[in-house]
Design a protein around this motif. Sequence first.
Motif, PDB file in Angstrom:
ATOM      1  N   SER A 111      38.778  25.957  42.085  1.00  0.00           N
ATOM      2  CA  SER A 111      37.502  26.472  42.569  1.00  0.00           C
ATOM      3  C   SER A 111      36.814  27.292  41.477  1.00  0.00           C
ATOM      4  O   SER A 111      37.476  27.990  40.693  1.00  0.00           O
ATOM      5  CB  SER A 111      37.716  27.349  43.807  1.00  0.00           C
ATOM      6  N   LYS A 112      35.480  27.225  41.439  1.00  0.00           N
ATOM      7  CA  LYS A 112      34.701  28.033  40.514  1.00  0.00           C
ATOM      8  C   LYS A 112      34.255  29.354  41.150  1.00  0.00           C
ATOM      9  O   LYS A 112      33.594  30.164  40.495  1.00  0.00           O
ATOM     10  CB  LYS A 112      33.481  27.254  40.039  1.00  0.00           C
ATOM     11  N   ASN A 113      34.646  29.559  42.394  1.00  0.00           N
ATOM     12  CA  ASN A 113      34.262  30.765  43.126  1.00  0.00           C
ATOM     13  C   ASN A 113      35.256  31.878  42.807  1.00  0.00           C
ATOM     14  O   ASN A 113      36.152  32.193  43.597  1.00  0.00           O
ATOM     15  CB  ASN A 113      34.219  30.471  44.630  1.00  0.00           C
ATOM     16  N   VAL A 114      35.128  32.465  41.619  1.00  0.00           N
ATOM     17  CA  VAL A 114      36.077  33.474  41.152  1.00  0.00           C
ATOM     18  C   VAL A 114      35.331  34.767  40.824  1.00  0.00           C
ATOM     19  O   VAL A 114      34.106  34.777  40.653  1.00  0.00           O
ATOM     20  CB  VAL A 114      36.858  32.976  39.917  1.00  0.00           C
ATOM     21  N   ARG A 115      36.075  35.846  40.706  1.00  0.00           N
ATOM     22  CA  ARG A 115      35.498  37.151  40.370  1.00  0.00           C
ATOM     23  C   ARG A 115      36.440  37.877  39.412  1.00  0.00           C
ATOM     24  O   ARG A 115      37.635  37.558  39.329  1.00  0.00           O
ATOM     25  CB  ARG A 115      35.292  37.982  41.627  1.00  0.00           C
TER      26      ARG A 115
END
Length: 392
Positions: A111-115
């Motif tokens: 996933s590219k939904n990282v922080r």
Amino acid sequence: MQQLTNPRELRGLAILSQPNTIIQMSKNEWDVRSQSKDAYYRVTRKFVSQSKTDHYAWSCSCPDFTTRNMPCKHIHAVQFSLKLAGDVQEHSAPAAIEEAEPKIVCPECKSKNVRKWGIRKTQYGTIQRYACHNCNHTFVVDKGFCRMKNSPETITLTLDLYFKGLSDRKIVDHLKQFHNVIVVHTTIIRWIKKYLKLLSKYSEKYKADVGNIWHSDETTVFIKKENEKRYYQWIWNVMDAKTRYLLACQVSETRYVKDAQKALKQAKSVTNVRPDAIVTDGLMAYKDAVKNEFYDVSAFIQNPHIRLKDFETKPNNNILERLNGTFRERTKVVRSFDSGIGAEEFATGMQTYYNYIRPHQGIGGMTPAQMANIPINLLGNRWETMIGLSVK
């Protein structure tokens, strides 16, 4: 079989192979540098429309054309340059420059939904940590040096020194003396083998935008073989004259047609163009090898093979002789290849180093990959940047 046999065509090709020899003054006028003195001749063309055929009438201010009124080497050089420019424009496809910083993707769920999730302190500084919103996995970005005990600067310095001609034991001494880093020479060998394998796969990703004049030659490398005092293998190199891009670097035990053809086949697979000229020495294996790979009855030049009669006449193979000298700078230090860095690994590594890392004075301090429009932005530490892109 159409082949370059006209002496004026061969001399025109030799003019074209040298830098800054043809200057376009207008749409139909060119200044071509003389090969014998510091002067330029004016080549012009004029469109002639006739009832049956339309064509260009060519003229040149040189004594050869003035006396004989037939196409001279300067006219042939301009005609070749126009055809090559058309071929490059036809086959070149624009590609976006690949970013040196990899996109942050979760290694678990992709996933590219990282922080960002804090930092991790190491002996070489701080490393940014990340967390995935989807699976809550925390991670750091692998730039090719994860779980390595030494810093990326030390490892890439080792690679650079190795291909600049230092032996593994001299590299060990250099690291200890100037960087206070203590490693053994077998560690140097492991680093080289690991990263050469990684870089060789990545370097095959793009097609090279090269010219239509190639050069091919072979050089020897000494191999340690049981019960034999002297055992040599051959390294076949194929290079583009325009960009200095090393198209092929193959190792073989013999110098037969199949060996020469293997190198030419590799060169053919990494480009978008078919050469108009392949300049080789007098080795007979090239005659059938070039014909088998590149003969095309529909092409402007059906058989592009140009076999040199001697080392003085142009076009010559000097740019490949210089490349062979670069190879010998490395092999004279190694002396022979055995279970450490094998000959094939060495050839692959030299091809990557020559194309992507080493600046070339003949092309204005650029690397051949930059001249060949390979869309990789290698700035600063080129080894470290390329390793990071290879991991991505």
